[in-house]
Design an enzyme around this catalytic site. Structure first.
Site, PDB file in Angstrom:
ATOM      1  N   GLU A  92       0.847  -1.193   0.000  1.00  0.00           N
ATOM      2  CA  GLU A  92       0.000   0.000   0.000  1.00  0.00           C
ATOM      3  C   GLU A  92       0.884   1.244   0.000  1.00  0.00           C
ATOM      4  O   GLU A  92       2.016   1.220   0.494  1.00  0.00           O
ATOM      5  CB  GLU A  92      -0.933  -0.058   1.222  1.00  0.00           C
ATOM      6  CG  GLU A  92      -1.782   1.162   1.482  1.00  0.00           C
ATOM      7  CD  GLU A  92      -2.786   1.517   0.388  1.00  0.00           C
ATOM      8  OE1 GLU A  92      -2.424   1.443  -0.802  1.00  0.00           O
ATOM      9  OE2 GLU A  92      -3.903   1.923   0.731  1.00  0.00           O
ATOM     10  N   ASP A  93       0.362   2.317  -0.557  1.00  0.00           N
ATOM     11  CA  ASP A  93       1.130   3.555  -0.620  1.00  0.00           C
ATOM     12  C   ASP A  93       1.301   4.202   0.751  1.00  0.00           C
ATOM     13  O   ASP A  93       2.388   4.599   1.129  1.00  0.00           O
ATOM     14  CB  ASP A  93       0.498   4.548  -1.618  1.00  0.00           C
ATOM     15  CG  ASP A  93      -0.994   4.770  -1.389  1.00  0.00           C
ATOM     16  OD1 ASP A  93      -1.586   4.158  -0.466  1.00  0.00           O
ATOM     17  OD2 ASP A  93      -1.590   5.555  -2.157  1.00  0.00           O
ATOM     18  N   ASP A  96      -2.845   5.800   6.932  1.00  0.00           N
ATOM     19  CA  ASP A  96      -3.276   7.050   7.560  1.00  0.00           C
ATOM     20  C   ASP A  96      -4.082   6.675   8.818  1.00  0.00           C
ATOM     21  O   ASP A  96      -3.493   6.388   9.851  1.00  0.00           O
ATOM     22  CB  ASP A  96      -4.089   7.812   6.502  1.00  0.00           C
ATOM     23  CG  ASP A  96      -4.490   9.205   6.920  1.00  0.00           C
ATOM     24  OD1 ASP A  96      -3.684   9.894   7.551  1.00  0.00           O
ATOM     25  OD2 ASP A  96      -5.623   9.619   6.600  1.00  0.00           O
ATOM     26  N   LYS A 124       1.764   7.505   8.451  1.00  0.00           N
ATOM     27  CA  LYS A 124       1.441   8.682   9.264  1.00  0.00           C
ATOM     28  C   LYS A 124       0.882   8.184  10.596  1.00  0.00           C
ATOM     29  O   LYS A 124      -0.324   8.184  10.811  1.00  0.00           O
ATOM     30  CB  LYS A 124       0.379   9.545   8.558  1.00  0.00           C
ATOM     31  CG  LYS A 124       0.865  10.270   7.327  1.00  0.00           C
ATOM     32  CD  LYS A 124      -0.072  11.413   6.950  1.00  0.00           C
ATOM     33  CE  LYS A 124      -0.999  11.023   5.837  1.00  0.00           C
ATOM     34  NZ  LYS A 124      -1.772  12.189   5.294  1.00  0.00           N
ATOM     35  N   PHE A 145      -0.770  16.272   4.064  1.00  0.00           N
ATOM     36  CA  PHE A 145      -1.316  15.580   2.894  1.00  0.00           C
ATOM     37  C   PHE A 145      -0.274  15.567   1.786  1.00  0.00           C
ATOM     38  O   PHE A 145       0.220  16.615   1.379  1.00  0.00           O
ATOM     39  CB  PHE A 145      -2.608  16.235   2.414  1.00  0.00           C
ATOM     40  CG  PHE A 145      -3.399  15.320   1.526  1.00  0.00           C
ATOM     41  CD1 PHE A 145      -4.252  14.375   2.076  1.00  0.00           C
ATOM     42  CD2 PHE A 145      -3.262  15.373   0.149  1.00  0.00           C
ATOM     43  CE1 PHE A 145      -4.955  13.494   1.265  1.00  0.00           C
ATOM     44  CE2 PHE A 145      -3.962  14.497  -0.674  1.00  0.00           C
ATOM     45  CZ  PHE A 145      -4.817  13.561  -0.109  1.00  0.00           C
ATOM     46  N   ARG A 158      -0.631  11.892  -9.465  1.00  0.00           N
ATOM     47  CA  ARG A 158      -0.086  10.538  -9.281  1.00  0.00           C
ATOM     48  C   ARG A 158       1.215  10.343 -10.051  1.00  0.00           C
ATOM     49  O   ARG A 158       2.039   9.502  -9.713  1.00  0.00           O
ATOM     50  CB  ARG A 158      -1.090   9.477  -9.771  1.00  0.00           C
ATOM     51  CG  ARG A 158      -2.354   9.375  -8.942  1.00  0.00           C
ATOM     52  CD  ARG A 158      -3.125   8.115  -9.330  1.00  0.00           C
ATOM     53  NE  ARG A 158      -4.507   8.127  -8.885  1.00  0.00           N
ATOM     54  CZ  ARG A 158      -4.922   7.744  -7.689  1.00  0.00           C
ATOM     55  NH1 ARG A 158      -4.034   7.342  -6.786  1.00  0.00           N
ATOM     56  NH2 ARG A 158      -6.196   7.762  -7.368  1.00  0.00           N
TER      57      ARG A 158
HETATM   58  P1  IMP Z   1      -6.523   5.065   5.753  1.00  0.00           P
HETATM   59  O1  IMP Z   1      -7.066   6.324   6.376  1.00  0.00           O
HETATM   60  O2  IMP Z   1      -5.331   4.546   6.510  1.00  0.00           O
HETATM   61  O3  IMP Z   1      -7.612   4.032   5.599  1.00  0.00           O
HETATM   62  O4  IMP Z   1      -6.009   5.439   4.316  1.00  0.00           O
HETATM   63  C1  IMP Z   1      -6.887   5.399   3.245  1.00  0.00           C
HETATM   64  C2  IMP Z   1      -6.365   5.998   1.999  1.00  0.00           C
HETATM   65  O5  IMP Z   1      -6.369   7.405   2.148  1.00  0.00           O
HETATM   66  C3  IMP Z   1      -4.956   5.689   1.558  1.00  0.00           C
HETATM   67  O6  IMP Z   1      -4.820   4.468   0.916  1.00  0.00           O
HETATM   68  C4  IMP Z   1      -4.748   6.814   0.565  1.00  0.00           C
HETATM   69  O7  IMP Z   1      -5.355   6.492  -0.671  1.00  0.00           O
HETATM   70  C5  IMP Z   1      -5.517   7.945   1.207  1.00  0.00           C
HETATM   71  N1  IMP Z   1      -4.586   8.888   1.859  1.00  0.00           N
HETATM   72  C6  IMP Z   1      -4.325   9.026   3.166  1.00  0.00           C
HETATM   73  N2  IMP Z   1      -3.437  10.007   3.387  1.00  0.00           N
HETATM   74  C7  IMP Z   1      -3.112  10.486   2.162  1.00  0.00           C
HETATM   75  C8  IMP Z   1      -2.198  11.509   1.699  1.00  0.00           C
HETATM   76  O8  IMP Z   1      -1.501  12.202   2.463  1.00  0.00           O
HETATM   77  N3  IMP Z   1      -2.148  11.696   0.356  1.00  0.00           N
HETATM   78  C9  IMP Z   1      -2.881  10.969  -0.535  1.00  0.00           C
HETATM   79  N4  IMP Z   1      -3.731  10.008  -0.145  1.00  0.00           N
HETATM   80  C10 IMP Z   1      -3.833   9.766   1.185  1.00  0.00           C
HETATM   81 MG    MG Z   2      -5.052   4.427  -1.490  1.00  0.00          MG
END
Ligand code: IMP
Ligand code: MG
Length: 175
Positions: A92-93, A96, A124, A145, A158
């Site tokens: 995963e990238d 968050d 993060k 972000f 992207r």
């Molecule tokens: P989660 O909040 O950990 O479930 O993350 C969900 C998704 O939010 C990630 O896979 C990203 O696609 C997106 N995301 C969270 N933080 C960022 C950011 O700083 N930049 C771009 N996408 C983000």
């Molecule tokens: Mg994502």
């Protein structure tokens, strides 16, 4: 945008992760599952730093928006691989809040893989809403972000070859 991680820094860290994964999965044939869409650039670079036979697949989950229950899971695109008995590595990238990866792990763990680990490029940790600890982390970053190297804001940026912080108009330097 302001550069947070430049192209050589990303390449160096992705190389290190590849070396570590090559060591940890020696003698096995892992299935790397990228979460769409953000992971596709990282996954493409990462597999070329892993010196093992491996397979790839992709999984797309609905993103969580205001009004939906966090932790609720909707599969937009499932994997085509039968992961039972396989060594699965989710790629995963960014992590968050942790909801997406926790949901992806629940889904795939239910299919009885031999092992299940998670590799992320960016973390993060200060934003976490559910306890989630990835196994491999490229970089810990502050609560900002970021875009580029597969990550988007409203589907844009992207294709940047580096990772940058988006500075909102009105923030930072005047003018
Ligand atoms: P989660 O909040 O950990 O479930 O993350 C969900 C998704 O939010 C990630 O896979 C990203 O696609 C997106 N995301 C969270 N933080 C960022 C950011 O700083 N930049 C771009 N996408 C983000
Ligand atoms: Mg994502």
């Amino acid at each position: 945008v302001k550069v947070l991680l430049d192209t050589p820094a990303i390449a160096q860290r992705v190389h290190e992760l590849g070396v570590q994964l090559t060591r940890d999965y020696r003698g096995r044939r892992p299935v790397l599952i990228g979460l769409l869409k953000g992971s596709f650039v990282f996954l493409a670079d990462l597999i070329r730093q892993i010196d093992l036979p491996l397979e790839i697949d992709f999984l797309a989950l609905a993103s969580y928006r205001a009004g939906t229950t966090p932790g609720e899971l909707r599969v937009l695109k499932d994997v085509g691989t039968d992961v039972e008995g396989r060594d699965v590595l989710i790629v995963e990238d960014i992590c968050d809040t942790g909801h997406s990866l926790a949901a992806a792990c629940r889904l795939l763990a239910g299919r009885r893989p031999a092992s299940l680990r998670v590799c992320i490029l960016l973390d993060k940790p200060s934003r976490r809403q559910v306890a989630f600890q990835p196994d491999y982390v490229g970089f810990e970053i502050p609560d900002r972000f970021v875009v580029g190297y597969g990550l988007d804001r409203a589907e844009c940026h992207r294709n940047l070859p580096y990772i940058a912080v988006v500075e909102e108009p009105g923030q930072g330097q005047a003018g």
